[in-house]
Design a protein around this motif. Structure first.
Motif, PDB file in Angstrom:
ATOM      1  N   ALA A 171      24.756  40.346  64.602  1.00 20.51           N
ATOM      2  CA  ALA A 171      23.804  39.785  65.567  1.00 20.51           C
ATOM      3  C   ALA A 171      22.562  39.260  64.852  1.00 20.51           C
ATOM      4  N   VAL A 172      22.066  40.026  63.889  1.00 21.47           N
ATOM      5  CA  VAL A 172      20.885  39.607  63.121  1.00 21.47           C
ATOM      6  C   VAL A 172      21.177  38.332  62.328  1.00 21.47           C
ATOM      7  N   VAL A 173      22.360  38.275  61.717  1.00 22.02           N
ATOM      8  CA  VAL A 173      22.751  37.087  60.947  1.00 22.02           C
ATOM      9  C   VAL A 173      22.802  35.860  61.858  1.00 22.02           C
ATOM     10  N   LEU A 174      23.380  36.015  63.058  1.00 19.87           N
ATOM     11  CA  LEU A 174      23.446  34.894  63.996  1.00 19.87           C
ATOM     12  C   LEU A 174      22.059  34.429  64.421  1.00 19.87           C
ATOM     13  N   ILE A 175      21.155  35.395  64.636  1.00 15.92           N
ATOM     14  CA  ILE A 175      19.794  35.044  65.071  1.00 15.92           C
ATOM     15  C   ILE A 175      19.044  34.320  63.967  1.00 15.92           C
ATOM     16  N   LYS A 176      19.116  34.832  62.741  1.00 11.47           N
ATOM     17  CA  LYS A 176      18.298  34.308  61.650  1.00 11.47           C
ATOM     18  C   LYS A 176      18.921  33.102  60.943  1.00 11.47           C
ATOM     19  N   TRP A 177      20.229  33.166  60.694  1.00  6.25           N
ATOM     20  CA  TRP A 177      20.850  32.133  59.870  1.00  6.25           C
ATOM     21  C   TRP A 177      21.993  31.395  60.553  1.00  6.25           C
ATOM     22  N   GLY A 178      22.332  31.799  61.769  1.00  6.75           N
ATOM     23  CA  GLY A 178      23.442  31.150  62.458  1.00  6.75           C
ATOM     24  C   GLY A 178      23.064  29.764  62.945  1.00  6.75           C
ATOM     25  N   PRO A 179      24.058  28.930  63.287  1.00 13.53           N
ATOM     26  CA  PRO A 179      23.784  27.590  63.822  1.00 13.53           C
ATOM     27  C   PRO A 179      23.099  27.673  65.177  1.00 13.53           C
ATOM     28  N   ALA A 180      22.427  26.594  65.551  1.00 11.58           N
ATOM     29  CA  ALA A 180      21.714  26.580  66.837  1.00 11.58           C
ATOM     30  C   ALA A 180      22.678  26.749  68.002  1.00 11.58           C
TER      31      ALA A 180
ATOM     32  N   ALA B 131      26.186  27.799  73.745  1.00 14.11           N
ATOM     33  CA  ALA B 131      25.106  28.553  73.109  1.00 14.11           C
ATOM     34  C   ALA B 131      25.653  29.769  72.370  1.00 14.11           C
ATOM     35  N   LYS B 132      24.850  30.278  71.444  1.00 17.74           N
ATOM     36  CA  LYS B 132      25.284  31.431  70.657  1.00 17.74           C
ATOM     37  C   LYS B 132      24.775  32.753  71.215  1.00 17.74           C
TER      38      LYS B 132
ATOM     39  N   ILE C  44      25.553  36.860  70.431  1.00 14.77           N
ATOM     40  CA  ILE C  44      24.502  37.763  69.940  1.00 14.77           C
ATOM     41  C   ILE C  44      24.411  38.993  70.832  1.00 14.77           C
ATOM     42  N   VAL C  45      24.332  38.751  72.145  1.00 16.44           N
ATOM     43  CA  VAL C  45      24.259  39.870  73.099  1.00 16.44           C
ATOM     44  C   VAL C  45      25.500  40.746  72.988  1.00 16.44           C
ATOM     45  N   GLY C  46      26.670  40.115  72.847  1.00 18.19           N
ATOM     46  CA  GLY C  46      27.908  40.874  72.725  1.00 18.19           C
ATOM     47  C   GLY C  46      27.905  41.794  71.517  1.00 18.19           C
ATOM     48  N   PHE C  47      27.528  41.264  70.348  1.00 19.38           N
ATOM     49  CA  PHE C  47      27.481  42.082  69.130  1.00 19.38           C
ATOM     50  C   PHE C  47      26.455  43.215  69.266  1.00 19.38           C
TER      51      PHE C  47
END
Length: 447
Positions: A258-267, A278-279, A283-286
């Protein structure tokens, strides 16, 4: 026992006192203090229901009225908090509610369609024909504003709601069929709901098919999938899911992803034209899988707590989430609600009642058993109001003034819980007799 009775008596007294105050104020024209009295009245009624063994199922509806009262009297309380727009919370709250639904499901719930294909087929046909068409007819007949009319069609075009499973259980219906219908209708909703909206509500507002489909996947399907994974963590009999090491590993990995998606994941996960997936659902799922894994580690392994602790937590979280969503929507359309509220309530009652009647008799025409007919009626009559509210408030192509679109889901939802509870209680008092055996088993189509 005496403590419970004293609480019941106290809440009942407060409710009656507030009711008298409201009536006196309305009769004497002193309406300034009606709002706070209404809030106290519905809050005490909700607490009374929660403390009463036979009225618990009505407590959610009473809390909805309490939240609506607050949002009508003090709308600013549900607009912004310290500069933060509360509208942003609608999608995450719905994702959490859908995640909770997913934790109650397993792959066998989807596979059960193979065991009762005829009943599921009939239920799905009725689900996605009766309610959308009735919604469209009512919207046209009542002459609603285009955005409000689109909201009526939207609530009719959504799959069955989670509450239908509880209502079916209370009615003594076929719970397995109810769960399977809810699961299957939700699974096909990314295609069916946008299609029905494009076809029926296209004359009222602009509908972006792909945009709505991606929103449903992000808001509904992804959290449910995360819930299905969590179901294995919570209820699996396999030893590895009861290991502190495995639970800690799952928690760390999911939170890290989840942190990786928030900080470095695509928009966005996927973009096709103007439509984007949307991603935030991922994020919420993880995050939720990780949180549940850590909670399972603490509650079950370390504290030796109850095995089904989530069964008590999730209904409360869902209730609070839905009440908060309805309050946010109501606060943004308080003036419109005052003008067309009574007419919209009548439309909601009519829409819901026709759904029950046509759902039941459509199933009877298909020669399903009495239990299955009752189950299909409840499934058809009870829609996923949370999903409709979320779509109305978040899909930009629906309408610029999307709070108006969300009015019908916000009003229809609470009424569906009231009518569903009443219908389930009535049917429970009339159990199916041995003489009402099915003409054909639900596993086989009528010839």
């Amino acid at each position: 026992m005496k403590t419970v009775k004293s609480f019941l008596g106290y809440f009942k007294f407060v409710f009656m006192l507030c009711l008298v105050i409201v009536v006196v104020m309305l009769l004497t024209g002193r309406r300034a203090g009606v709002g706070p009295a209404l809030i106290a009245m519905f809050s005490s009624l909700a607490l009374f229901f929660m403390s009463h063994s036979k009225l618990k199922s009505f407590s959610f509806t009473a809390w909805v009225f309490a939240f609506v009262s607050v949002s009508m009297v003090y709308p600013i309380a549900f607009m912004t908090w310290y500069g933060f727009n509360l509208k942003v919370l609608i999608v995450p709250l719905i994702q959490i509610i859908m995640f909770g639904m997913g934790t109650t499901l397993s792959l066998s719930d989807f596979g059960r369609v193979l065991k009762m294909p005829w009943a599921v087929f009939i239920g799905m046909i009725l689900q996605f024909t009766v309610m959308p068409l009735v919604g469209y007819t009512i919207a046209k007949s009542f002459g609603f504003d285009d955005k409000i009319a689109a909201g009526v069609v939207l609530i009719g075009s959504c799959p069955g709601g989670v509450a239908s499973n509880l209502m079916t259980f209370l009615a003594g219906g076929n719970v397995a069929l109810s769960v399977t219908m809810t699961s299957c209708s939700t699974l096909v909703s990314p295609l069916m709901t946008p299609f029905l909206m494009k076809t029926l509500a296209g004359e009222f507002i602009e509908v972006n098919f792909l945009g709505m489909m991606f929103s449903i996947i992000n808001m509904i399907i992804v959290p449910i999938a995360a819930g299905l994974i969590t179901n294995r963590i919570l209820y699996s009999k396999r030893k590895e899911f009861h290991s502190s090491g495995i639970l800690a590993f799952v928690g760390v990995v999911c939170i890290s992803l989840a942190v990786v998606l928030i900080k470095w994941g695509p928009a966005t996960v996927l973009t096709i034209g103007e439509a984007t997936l949307a991603k935030d659902g991922f994020i919420v799922g993880f995050v939720l899988i990780g949180v549940v894994a850590f909670a399972q580690l603490i509650v079950r392994i370390m504290l030796k707590g109850p095995e089904h602790w989530m069964d008590k937590v999730l209904p409360l979280v869902s209730m609070v989430g839905i009440c908060f969503i309805i309050a946010i929507i109501t606060a943004r359309s308080a003036w419109d609600l005052l003008k067309i509220g009574p007419l919209l309530i009548c439309a909601g009652i009519l829409h819901n009642a026709i759904g029950y009647v046509l759902g039941y008799w459509g199933a009877r025409a298909a020669r399903l058993s009495e239990n299955d007919c009752r189950t299909v009626a409840i499934e058809v009559g009870l829609q996923n109001g949370g999903m409709a509210s979320g779509l109305a408030m978040t899909v930009s192509k629906i309408a610029a003034d999307n709070a108006k679109v969300a009015l019908a889901p916000a009003i229809f939802g609470p009424w569906m819980n009231i009518s569903g509870s009443v219908l389930a209680t009535w049917w429970r008092s009339k159990p199916v007799s041995r003489s009402k055996v099915p003409v054909k088993e639900t596993q086989e189509p009528a010839k």
